[in-house]
Write an enzyme that holds these catalytic residues in place. Structure first.
Site, PDB file in Angstrom:
ATOM      1  N   ARG A 152       0.952  -1.110   0.061  1.00 52.90           N
ATOM      2  CA  ARG A 152      -0.021   0.005   0.063  1.00 52.90           C
ATOM      3  C   ARG A 152       0.830   1.081  -0.074  1.00 52.90           C
ATOM      4  NH1 ARG A 152      -3.287  -2.929  -1.390  1.00 52.90           N
ATOM      5  NH2 ARG A 152      -5.221  -3.455  -0.339  1.00 52.90           N
TER       6      ARG A 152
ATOM      7  N   GLU B 187      -3.657   7.218  -4.020  1.00 54.26           N
ATOM      8  CA  GLU B 187      -4.250   6.716  -5.401  1.00 54.26           C
ATOM      9  C   GLU B 187      -5.601   7.483  -5.894  1.00 54.26           C
ATOM     10  OE1 GLU B 187      -2.570   2.339  -4.517  1.00 54.26           O
ATOM     11  OE2 GLU B 187      -4.462   2.501  -5.823  1.00 54.26           O
TER      12      GLU B 187
ATOM     13  N   HIS C 100      -1.441   0.086  -9.971  1.00 55.23           N
ATOM     14  CA  HIS C 100      -2.187  -0.687  -9.001  1.00 55.23           C
ATOM     15  C   HIS C 100      -2.480  -2.021  -9.852  1.00 55.23           C
ATOM     16  CE1 HIS C 100      -3.659  -1.329  -4.812  1.00 55.23           C
ATOM     17  NE2 HIS C 100      -3.361  -2.405  -5.397  1.00 55.23           N
TER      18      HIS C 100
HETATM   19  C1  GLV Z   1      -4.811  -5.480  -3.565  1.00 49.41           C
HETATM   20  O1  GLV Z   1      -4.077  -4.497  -3.633  1.00 49.41           O
HETATM   21  C2  GLV Z   1      -5.221  -6.325  -2.862  1.00 49.41           C
HETATM   22  O2  GLV Z   1      -5.274  -6.084  -1.660  1.00 49.41           O
HETATM   23  O3  GLV Z   1      -5.842  -7.352  -2.959  1.00 49.41           O
END
Ligand code: GLV
Length: 319
Positions: free
Chosen positions: A239, A268, A286
């Site tokens: 993250r 984001e 992402h």
């Molecule tokens: C993606 O970032 C997830 O946590 O699945």
């Protein structure tokens, strides 16, 4: 008949499976993700909601859904978008999708590692910009990862999968022993656990694979970034807020760090402008779990969680 709301367009077979149960299925079908008001509207009167990580599930969301809500099934492994205490207080089960996305996410982490150390992004940009080049022995030299040490912050399923890829490319594997790496993975990888500060200061690459919690917010802060080896690399598929992004950008711009490969960002989808101008950074939108097989497995698991809770069975992957 239960009302099941789906806040994003998940793969068709999972939706079909839900529809086949005879429940009412409401799927957000906008070209863009729902805005907050649209999201709250969508979930009104829901018994179950399949959410994604951009949906903030808090008291406001739970109020909008109303008293029938029994389960929030996040189509993600991370669940930092969900206020667990608020859900618990209302008896709402929260589930996530562990166990199905670690290889896909490790693929992206390892791809970022190669891309940044071997300057793939820079090379691509040069070609696409039509800039002149020729093969020369000193042209655009990157760094080899063989024989180097990668430090994993968060040695769980994704961290281990990343370690396996790195090991196959001749790297040494270390991890922050705040959490132990499970066996037999630790032995198989010859992984060495050490205190976080030692790991950060002693590795050639630091790769983040931890969930975002109060403890891991800015776990890579300005001080730890400054303590990293000169020319070291940072990879983040966890993250964005696990790193102080401005401190990272400063260390990259100032030449202290060799580069960074990032799939996630503090705010984001906004990207810190300080990162955009840097050649030694590879930036992805992402994509960690973004392949068809993985997203299908994640959606299937979320649907299974929903159906289990609605049927009064334990959810396969309750948080
Ligand atoms: C993606 O970032 C997830 O946590 O699945």
């Amino acid at each position: 008949m239960a009302r099941i709301c789906v806040t994003d367009a998940i793969p068709g077979p999972s939706i079909d499976r839900l529809r086949a149960t005879g429940n009412e299925i409401l799927v957000w079908d906008g070209a863009q993700p729902p805005g907050r008001a649209e999201l709250l509207d969508l979930v009104r009167g829901a018994d179950a909601v399949l959410t994604v990580l951009s949906d903030g599930v808090d008291d406001e969301f739970l109020d909008a859904a109303g008293p029938r809500l029994r389960v929030v099934a996040n189509v993600a492994a991370g669940y930092n978008n969900i206020d667990l205490a608020a859900c618990r207080a209302r008896g709402v089960t929260v589930t996530n999708t562990p166990g199905v996305l670690f290889d896909a996410t490790a693929d992206i982490a390892f791809g970022l590692l190669l891309a940044v150390t071997r300057r793939l992004g820079e090379g691509e940009r040069l070609i696409r910009a039509g800039r002149p080049w020729r093969y020369r022995t000193t042209f655009m030299l990157g760094r080899s990862i063989e024989g180097k040490t990668i430090g994993l912050i968060g040695p769980g399923q994704i961290g281990i999968a990343m370690g396996r890829r790195c090991k196959a490319f001749g790297m040494n594997i270390a991890y922050a022993n705040e959490h132990t790496m499970r066996e037999p993975a630790a032995s198989e990888l010859g992984a060495v656990g050490m205190p976080l500060d030692e790991l950060v200061a002693g590795c050639d690459v630091i790769s983040l694979h931890c969930p975002l919690t109060d403890r891991t917010r800015h776990i890579l802060d300005a001080e730890r970034i400054a303590a990293m080896r000169q020319g070291a690399y940072v990879i983040n598929t966890a993250r964005g807020a696990c790193i102080d992004e401005q401190a990272l950008a400063d260390a990259l711009a100032g030449g202290h760090l060799g580069g960074a490969g990032l799939d996630v960002y503090e705010d984001e989808p906004r990207i810190n402008p300080a990162l955009l101008g840097l050649e030694n950074v590879v930036l992805l939108p992402h994509l960690g779990s973004a392949n068809i097989e993985t997203r299908t497995a994640m959606s299937d698991l979320a649907a299974e969680n929903v159906l289990a809770v609605l049927a009064g069975r334990p959810a396969p992957s309750a948080v």
